[in-house]
Design an enzyme around this catalytic site. Structure first.
Site, PDB file in Angstrom:
ATOM      1  N   LYS A  85      88.104 118.309 121.711  1.00 22.64           N
ATOM      2  CA  LYS A  85      89.096 119.714 121.135  1.00 22.64           C
ATOM      3  C   LYS A  85      90.247 119.738 121.704  1.00 22.64           C
ATOM      4  CE  LYS A  85      84.576 119.768 117.883  1.00 22.64           C
ATOM      5  NZ  LYS A  85      85.035 120.174 116.748  1.00 22.64           N
TER       6      LYS A  85
ATOM      7  N   TYR B  62      74.575 119.461 117.367  1.00 23.67           N
ATOM      8  CA  TYR B  62      75.679 118.516 117.073  1.00 23.67           C
ATOM      9  C   TYR B  62      76.124 117.992 118.022  1.00 23.67           C
ATOM     10  CZ  TYR B  62      78.891 115.501 114.542  1.00 23.67           C
ATOM     11  OH  TYR B  62      79.180 114.215 114.133  1.00 23.67           O
TER      12      TYR B  62
ATOM     13  N   ASP C  18      77.002 120.857 126.379  1.00 25.80           N
ATOM     14  CA  ASP C  18      78.025 120.364 125.276  1.00 25.80           C
ATOM     15  C   ASP C  18      78.934 121.302 125.018  1.00 25.80           C
ATOM     16  OD1 ASP C  18      79.810 119.360 123.906  1.00 25.80           O
ATOM     17  OD2 ASP C  18      78.077 118.304 122.505  1.00 25.80           O
TER      18      ASP C  18
HETATM   19  N1  PMP Z   1      79.633 118.228 120.227  1.00 27.16           N
HETATM   20  C1  PMP Z   1      80.224 119.328 119.521  1.00 27.16           C
HETATM   21  C2  PMP Z   1      79.518 120.978 120.206  1.00 27.16           C
HETATM   22  C3  PMP Z   1      81.241 119.075 119.231  1.00 27.16           C
HETATM   23  O1  PMP Z   1      81.516 120.389 117.732  1.00 27.16           O
HETATM   24  C4  PMP Z   1      80.980 117.923 118.377  1.00 27.16           C
HETATM   25  C5  PMP Z   1      82.392 117.986 117.087  1.00 27.16           C
HETATM   26  N2  PMP Z   1      82.766 118.813 116.256  1.00 27.16           N
HETATM   27  C6  PMP Z   1      81.292 116.548 118.559  1.00 27.16           C
HETATM   28  C7  PMP Z   1      79.864 117.302 120.215  1.00 27.16           C
HETATM   29  C8  PMP Z   1      82.056 115.833 118.775  1.00 27.16           C
HETATM   30  O2  PMP Z   1      83.328 115.376 118.498  1.00 27.16           O
HETATM   31  P1  PMP Z   1      83.860 114.570 117.964  1.00 27.16           P
HETATM   32  O3  PMP Z   1      83.791 114.995 116.430  1.00 27.16           O
HETATM   33  O4  PMP Z   1      85.055 114.367 118.719  1.00 27.16           O
HETATM   34  O5  PMP Z   1      83.533 113.106 117.746  1.00 27.16           O
END
Ligand code: PMP
Length: 416
Positions: free
Chosen positions: A259, A138, A231
């Site tokens: 995060k 994701y 990521d």
């Molecule tokens: N990349 C990863 C690996 C994530 O886990 C998440 C959200 N859980 C995102 C991108 C997207 O981040 P956001 O919810 O702050 O848009």
């Protein structure tokens, strides 16, 4: 009362919520009134030990005193300028100290923005259109990421969102996680701008990379002049201070963060090699901008969080908690497998091994849900979805929190 708030919420918000996973709590979402340390307190007067922690950012626990003081100090001085401020340099310096592959960085406001911009930058740099991602990874809620996506996209049965133009979909290639052969074949046959990967999958439950998967990706991408994007929105400052890249000893061309680096306030960031990052506006021609980019509150909270992490050996302490909790989970009689990397883990029932998204989707979700509901009744909040990670915080590094959790697991394990 949560039940009354929920009724009203259903009138105002699609599905009652502002982000889908929040609607996964059964029988209806409880409403939170406060959080402190390892605990959240609900509108119904209950307290729960929180292992969701805002889906990852709160590695120090709720309302950490040091972070709170620093944020209040900043609030006294003002909270938005649209003008550079000192704290953005301090946070950038700290991040690139721990993650040397990040020579330059751009702060944005969410992980979604981070990956969207990193992908655009990779395209601008390589002059190629396609990207390769992995089934169940994701990368946020934008068009290029919502193809075979994990997290809530899988939980709610829309790994491929509607509303994305075919032309966009044609530019996204998907391989199974841990399948290097697939990557090699695709990169050989098509011009791919970037491979984007979660160093540990944290959005299909937790799925670790197999030995040499990440190293293999590094080699294959270098061979085909394709950029490697890690990521690290979840894994950054979680697996180690240098993230997944330090933990696995593999360097990325571009890294996305979010995060933890915002200390619980909205944030995202992407960074990497100077020569690539300099293609970004205003030094280059790949556009990015944002009213709230590098806003001083998120910068301050993030910096304060990283300072505490440096001082207090937070990664080892949170890992200790995760070890204690998973030791107790191991004792559950119902057949299961537990995947854990350091301080992030998840349990899958009714399967023997989970090494990619297809295997994760075979796990008995309904048993996980039953376990999760049992745990809530016994004062512990695990993610309401199989496809999220369980997280621990510094505030959980406490004998009472650990023993109460262990007891709750014992009481919640009747699953047949
Ligand atoms: N990349 C990863 C690996 C994530 O886990 C998440 C959200 N859980 C995102 C991108 C997207 O981040 P956001 O919810 O702050 O848009």
């Amino acid at each position: 009362m949560s039940s009354e708030l929920w009724k009203e919420a259903l009138r105002y918000f699609p599905g009652g919520v502002n982000s889908p996973v929040r609607a996964a709590v059964k029988p209806y979402p409880f409403y939170v009134s406060q959080g402190k340390g390892a605990y959240i307190y609900t509108e119904d007067g209950n307290s729960l030990i929180d292992y969701v922690l805002g889906y990852g950012p709160l590695i120090l626990g709720h309302a950490n005193e040091y972070v709170k003081e620093k944020v209040i100090e900043q609030i006294e001085k003002g909270w938005l300028f649209g003008i550079p401020s000192r704290v953005e340099i301090e946070l950038a310096r700290k991040i690139s100290l721990h993650m040397p592959s990040i020579e330059k960085i751009r702060f944005v406001n969410s992980g979604t923005e981070a990956t969207m911009n990193a992908i655009r930058l990779a395209r601008g740099y390589t002059k190629r259109d396609k990207i390769l991602k992995f089934n169940g990874n994701y990368h946020g809620a934008h068009d290029y990421a919502l193809v075979d996506a994990g997290s809530a996209a899988s939980e709610f049965g829309v790994p491929n969102s509607e509303g994305i133009p075919q032309e966009v979909l044609k530019t996204v290639i998907v391989c199974e996680y841990n399948d290097l052969q697939c990557v090699e074949k695709k990169l050989k046959n098509e011009d791919v701008a970037a491979v984007i990967v979660e160093p540990v999958m944290g959005n299909m439950g937790v799925i670790p990379p197999e030995k040499d998967f990440l190293k293999g990706l590094r080699e294959i991408t270098s061979t085909y002049n394709t950029l490697l994007i890690f990521d690290e929105v979840i894994t950054g400052f979680r697996l180690s201070m240098g993230g997944g890249q330090e933990y696995f000893g593999v360097s990325a061309d571009l890294t996305t963060l979010g995060k933890i680096i915002g200390g619980g306030f909205p944030i995202g960031a992407f960074g990497g090699k100077r020569e690539i990052m300099d293609m970004l506006t205003p030094s280059g021609k790949v556009f990015n901008a944002g009213t709230f980019n590098a806003n001083p509150i998120s910068m301050t909270a993030g910096l304060a969080t990283l300072e505490v992490m440096e001082r207090e050996n937070v990664i080892e302490k949170t890992t200790y908690v995760a070890e204690k909790v998973t030791e107790e989970l191991e004792r559950i009689k119902y057949p299961h497998v537990i995947n854990r990397v350091k301080n992030m883990f998840q349990i899958f029932f009714g399967v023997e091994k989970v090494s990619n998204a297809t295997e994760a989707r075979r796990a008995k979700k309904e048993v996980y849900l039953k376990f999760q509901v049992n745990l809530m009744k016994n004062g512990v909040y695990f993610p309401p979805s199989q496809f999220e990670s369980v997280f621990t915080s510094l505030a959980h590094y406490d004998d009472n929190v650990i023993s109460d959790t262990v007891l709750a697991i014992k009481k919640s394990s009747e699953l047949s």
